[in-house]
Design an enzyme around this catalytic site. Structure first.
Site, PDB file in Angstrom:
ATOM      1  N   GLU A  74       0.785  -1.310   0.053  1.00 43.58           N
ATOM      2  CA  GLU A  74       0.071  -0.188   0.073  1.00 43.58           C
ATOM      3  C   GLU A  74       0.971   1.281   0.051  1.00 43.58           C
ATOM      4  O   GLU A  74       0.209   2.326   0.426  1.00 43.58           O
ATOM      5  CB  GLU A  74      -1.064  -0.127   1.163  1.00 43.58           C
ATOM      6  CG  GLU A  74      -1.600  -1.356   1.712  1.00 43.58           C
ATOM      7  CD  GLU A  74      -2.536  -2.011   0.305  1.00 43.58           C
ATOM      8  OE1 GLU A  74      -2.855  -0.906  -0.673  1.00 43.58           O
ATOM      9  OE2 GLU A  74      -3.080  -2.738   0.579  1.00 43.58           O
ATOM     10  N   ARG A 126       5.576   8.326  -7.460  1.00 42.08           N
ATOM     11  CA  ARG A 126       4.857   8.083  -8.539  1.00 42.08           C
ATOM     12  C   ARG A 126       4.714   9.508  -9.424  1.00 42.08           C
ATOM     13  O   ARG A 126       4.386  10.395  -8.828  1.00 42.08           O
ATOM     14  CB  ARG A 126       3.537   7.540  -8.022  1.00 42.08           C
ATOM     15  CG  ARG A 126       2.621   7.079  -9.094  1.00 42.08           C
ATOM     16  CD  ARG A 126       1.133   6.828  -8.676  1.00 42.08           C
ATOM     17  NE  ARG A 126       0.490   7.573  -8.028  1.00 42.08           N
ATOM     18  CZ  ARG A 126      -0.235   8.522  -8.384  1.00 42.08           C
ATOM     19  NH1 ARG A 126      -0.495   8.622  -9.747  1.00 42.08           N
ATOM     20  NH2 ARG A 126      -1.005   9.473  -7.588  1.00 42.08           N
ATOM     21  N   GLY A 158     -12.087   5.003 -18.969  1.00 39.41           N
ATOM     22  CA  GLY A 158     -13.613   5.410 -19.219  1.00 39.41           C
ATOM     23  C   GLY A 158     -13.857   5.605 -20.453  1.00 39.41           C
ATOM     24  O   GLY A 158     -15.147   6.131 -20.570  1.00 39.41           O
ATOM     25  N   ASP A 193      -1.480  -0.694 -10.236  1.00 31.58           N
ATOM     26  CA  ASP A 193      -1.777  -2.008  -9.815  1.00 31.58           C
ATOM     27  C   ASP A 193      -1.863  -2.685 -11.256  1.00 31.58           C
ATOM     28  O   ASP A 193      -2.503  -2.243 -12.104  1.00 31.58           O
ATOM     29  CB  ASP A 193      -3.139  -2.363  -9.291  1.00 31.58           C
ATOM     30  CG  ASP A 193      -2.958  -1.874  -7.663  1.00 31.58           C
ATOM     31  OD1 ASP A 193      -1.931  -2.035  -6.946  1.00 31.58           O
ATOM     32  OD2 ASP A 193      -4.280  -1.837  -7.195  1.00 31.58           O
ATOM     33  N   TRP A 246      -0.627   5.245   0.012  1.00 28.67           N
ATOM     34  CA  TRP A 246      -1.440   5.384  -1.243  1.00 28.67           C
ATOM     35  C   TRP A 246      -2.884   5.183  -0.937  1.00 28.67           C
ATOM     36  O   TRP A 246      -3.701   5.383  -1.744  1.00 28.67           O
ATOM     37  CB  TRP A 246      -0.919   4.798  -2.482  1.00 28.67           C
ATOM     38  CG  TRP A 246      -1.055   3.533  -2.727  1.00 28.67           C
ATOM     39  CD1 TRP A 246      -1.625   2.762  -2.070  1.00 28.67           C
ATOM     40  CD2 TRP A 246      -0.933   3.212  -4.354  1.00 28.67           C
ATOM     41  NE1 TRP A 246      -1.775   1.379  -2.758  1.00 28.67           N
ATOM     42  CE2 TRP A 246      -1.176   1.756  -3.997  1.00 28.67           C
ATOM     43  CE3 TRP A 246      -0.657   3.392  -5.366  1.00 28.67           C
ATOM     44  CZ2 TRP A 246      -1.354   0.867  -5.080  1.00 28.67           C
ATOM     45  CZ3 TRP A 246      -0.523   2.561  -6.536  1.00 28.67           C
ATOM     46  CH2 TRP A 246      -1.004   1.272  -6.441  1.00 28.67           C
ATOM     47  N   ASP A 248      -4.851  -7.074   2.831  1.00 28.40           N
ATOM     48  CA  ASP A 248      -6.045  -7.081   2.440  1.00 28.40           C
ATOM     49  C   ASP A 248      -7.342  -7.142   3.103  1.00 28.40           C
ATOM     50  O   ASP A 248      -8.597  -6.890   2.622  1.00 28.40           O
ATOM     51  CB  ASP A 248      -5.858  -8.428   1.446  1.00 28.40           C
ATOM     52  CG  ASP A 248      -4.767  -8.538   0.544  1.00 28.40           C
ATOM     53  OD1 ASP A 248      -5.035  -7.752  -0.418  1.00 28.40           O
ATOM     54  OD2 ASP A 248      -3.829  -9.027   0.810  1.00 28.40           O
ATOM     55  N   GLN A 252     -16.021  -4.404  -0.460  1.00 24.92           N
ATOM     56  CA  GLN A 252     -16.000  -5.356  -1.394  1.00 24.92           C
ATOM     57  C   GLN A 252     -16.349  -6.696  -1.125  1.00 24.92           C
ATOM     58  O   GLN A 252     -17.073  -7.430  -1.903  1.00 24.92           O
ATOM     59  CB  GLN A 252     -14.633  -5.357  -2.039  1.00 24.92           C
ATOM     60  CG  GLN A 252     -14.271  -4.307  -3.291  1.00 24.92           C
ATOM     61  CD  GLN A 252     -13.159  -4.776  -4.091  1.00 24.92           C
ATOM     62  OE1 GLN A 252     -12.035  -4.607  -3.308  1.00 24.92           O
ATOM     63  NE2 GLN A 252     -12.911  -5.206  -5.295  1.00 24.92           N
TER      64      GLN A 252
END
Length: 607
Positions: free
Chosen positions: A235, A339, A356, A432, A485, A545, A554
């Site tokens: 992460e 990043r 998108g 990712d 992040w 996780d 989720q």
């Protein structure tokens, strides 16, 4: 004239431990989907480029817990079965959509949306759609034939057959070996991570941080045949050294990396530049990280905000040795690469990122007959019920446009930086891996075309993270703030009102495991097996996780169940060890369930 700057994709590949832990909608099928949609297509693309003579380079992180599963014979057998099931589902849809004579009577035997999971409100799988002949309020009899859906079903069948052929023949059922070969030939650098993606800043004992890193390195050496040079901190979570209430000092994360020979890691943009979080940390992205912003109002925490400073993500920096204090110029020998937000958001942004585009495949809507995705994005605010059919050729045209646009963007940014500073900059574009192929179906094709464009651009050097740091050593020492992040750039995603209850039992496990490792100096073979399995269960329970899935919604109930199982398994083993008992049957039973890190050394938990 040579290149004026360098570029690397940094792809972070990770999934939680799911072997023999359920199939659909949560569990081992996560691995199967990612392997079919992301890992195998990525390997196909990289090997195609290699065979075409394209000299590319990129950085690919594979977490130890994912690598262990991708090398597991049972998981691979189940993956082959999954591909057969997908091919069979597409075959049935071909018949369903191709038979002009087939009709469905209104109210009888029509295909319905598959039942929602326990987490239907937030579950990515809940967008099941009715199909021709299955809509309510249709005439008494309606044909199921649909030429375009028939074509798409055939297209999917061919696609899954190509994945199966590549897996079994081109890569000889050895996904990890295929990545290893690319690294051995100099095309990619594979970085490691903490063993089970444990959230390191919130672990209470130095022994646990050390165990996560050392076990991850041991797994990497066994699977990839060399020492890792770089690491993806789970992460992107970092913390500097701090002083405990008792006056003892806990080292910063950089100290553990230096101790284990790791030379570079990656951070979010704001960790380097200061200021408010952007990109992933701001929650303005597609995929599960974006779910957090939709579920919570997250206030900016002044604890984690640092003033903007005159540094840039175009350069790596040595991380200060924070045990020497925040103003220390002494560095740890470990570099950090931030990043690049502009290139990152061009792909990841939920508002204006490439995925998108209206012609790309819609992720969230799936056919009730087969679970296949037959629709395109269609529009920014278009309801799932009104999505238009997917056209692969339209999407392929957009991939060409977007790859060319991104390659020009990289060149323009490096050229602008070089013109302004006369310096050789680096763009590190971090994502990712599962964003490509799984979330953004066309993303793997896009990635390959970008690499081809950039390999042909004399202004841009394609590199890997460790190569760049080795060839262009940092010139400045930077003191990094505590950060991640995650949403808000802090620890909220993993430590909030819904997940805080997890951390006390994790910390208790840490203490018990450390005590057991210190107590058993010369264990019998049976005791050593129990200690090894106890170490596995601690690492698995520490996975970031479980709180992440609770926070995003989720797979909340699944994550709580998995966390509780590892806690319970550890407690059974620890209770027996603390009372001087052994139980080989229990160890064998638990190892069959949690068969990872076969050469784990429990002594890494010693204080």
């Amino acid at each position: 004239m040579g290149a004026i700057g360098a570029f690397t994709f940094v792809l972070h590949s990770h999934l939680p431990y799911a072997r023999l832990a359920g199939r659909w909608p949560h569990g081992e099928e996560w691995i199967h989907e990612a392997a079919s949609e992301t890992y195998i297509p990525l390997l196909q693309t990289l090997y195609d480029l290699k065979e075409e003579g394209v000299r590319y380079k990129l950085t690919v992180g594979i977490t130890p817990i994912l690598a262990e599963q991708l090398a597991d014979a049972l998981v691979l057998d189940h993956f082959d079965q999954f591909l057969d099931e997908r091919i069979e589902a597409a075959t049935k849809d071909i018949a369903y959509f191709g038979d002009e004579s087939a009709t469905i009577e209104n109210g009888s035997n029509r295909p319905q949306a598959e039942p929602d999971s326990d987490d239907a409100e937030d579950d990515e799988e809940s967008g099941m759609a009715a199909l021709p002949g299955s809509e309510p309020n249709t005439p008494d009899s309606e044909t199921t034939a649909d030429p375009h859906l028939h074509y798409l079903a055939e297209w999917y069948k061919n696609w899954y057959q190509s994945i199966k052929k590549a897996f079994n023949q081109r890569f000889n059922r050895d996904i990890i070996g295929a990545f290893r070969q690319l690294q051995d030939e100099g095309y990619i650098e594979i970085t490691t991570s903490a063993a089970t993606h444990g959230y390191l800043p919130l672990l209470s004992r130095d022994s646990s941080i050390n165990a996560q890193i050392k076990t991850g390195i041991s797994s990497y050496k066994r699977l990839f045949g060399r020492e890792p040079r770089g690491i993806w901190l789970p992460e992107c979570a970092y913390r500097p050294a701090y002083v405990n209430p008792d006056g003892s000092v806990r080292p910063g994360i950089e100290s553990y990396l230096a101790e284990n020979g790791l030379k570079v890691f990656f951070s979010e943009t704001h960790t380097i530049t200061g200021g408010a979080p952007v990109g992933v940390a701001a929650g303005d992205v597609i995929g599960p990280y974006g779910d957090i912003k939709r579920r919570y109002v997250i206030p900016a925490s002044p604890t984690y905000l640092t003033p903007r400073r005159d540094v840039t993500t175009y350069h790596p920096y040595y991380v200060s040795e924070t045990v020497q204090g925040p103003e220390s110029e002494q560095h740890s020998g470990v570099a950090v690469i931030g990043r690049n937000n502009r290139t990152g958001q061009q792909v990841w942004s939920a508002d204006w990122g490439y995925p998108g585009d209206f012609d790309y495949r819609e992720f969230h809507k799936k056919a009730g007959t087969s679970g296949l995705q037959y629709w395109r994005v269609t529009g920014a605010k278009t309801d799932l019920a009104h999505k238009d059919y997917y056209h692969p050729e339209w999407a392929a045209y957009k991939v060409e446009q977007h790859a060319e646009h991104f390659a020009h963007l990289v060149g323009d940014l490096l050229r602008e930086y070089h013109n302004d500073t006369a310096e050789y900059g680096l763009i590190s574009s971090n994502y990712d891996t599962e964003l490509f192929g799984h979330w953004w179906f066309e993303g793997i094709n896009w990635l390959g075309k970008v690499l081809r464009h950039l390999a042909n651009n004399p202004d841009v050097e394609l590199t890997t993270a460790s190569d760049f740091v080795s060839e262009h050593p940092p010139r400045q020492v930077l003191h990094l703030p505590e950060s991640s992040w995650g949403a808000g750039g802090n620890h909220f995603t993993w430590d909030n009102g819904e997940t805080r209850w997890m951390w006390q039992p994790i910390h208790e496990m840490e203490g018990r495991m450390e005590a057991l490792a210190n107590r058993y100096i010369d264990p019998t073979p049976d005791e050593a097996q129990m200690l090894a399995q106890a170490a596995r269960e601690v690492l698995l329970a520490q996975s970031s996780d479980w709180p992440f899935l609770v926070t995003t919604g989720q797979a909340r109930e699944y994550a709580i169940q998995r966390f509780s199982q590892h806690l319970e398994r550890f407690n059974k083993l620890a209770d027996k060890l603390e009372s001087g008992q052994t139980d080989t049957e229990l160890v064998a039973e638990l190892y069959e369930l949690d068969k990872v890190f076969p050469d784990i050394d429990y002594r890494v938990f010693r204080k």
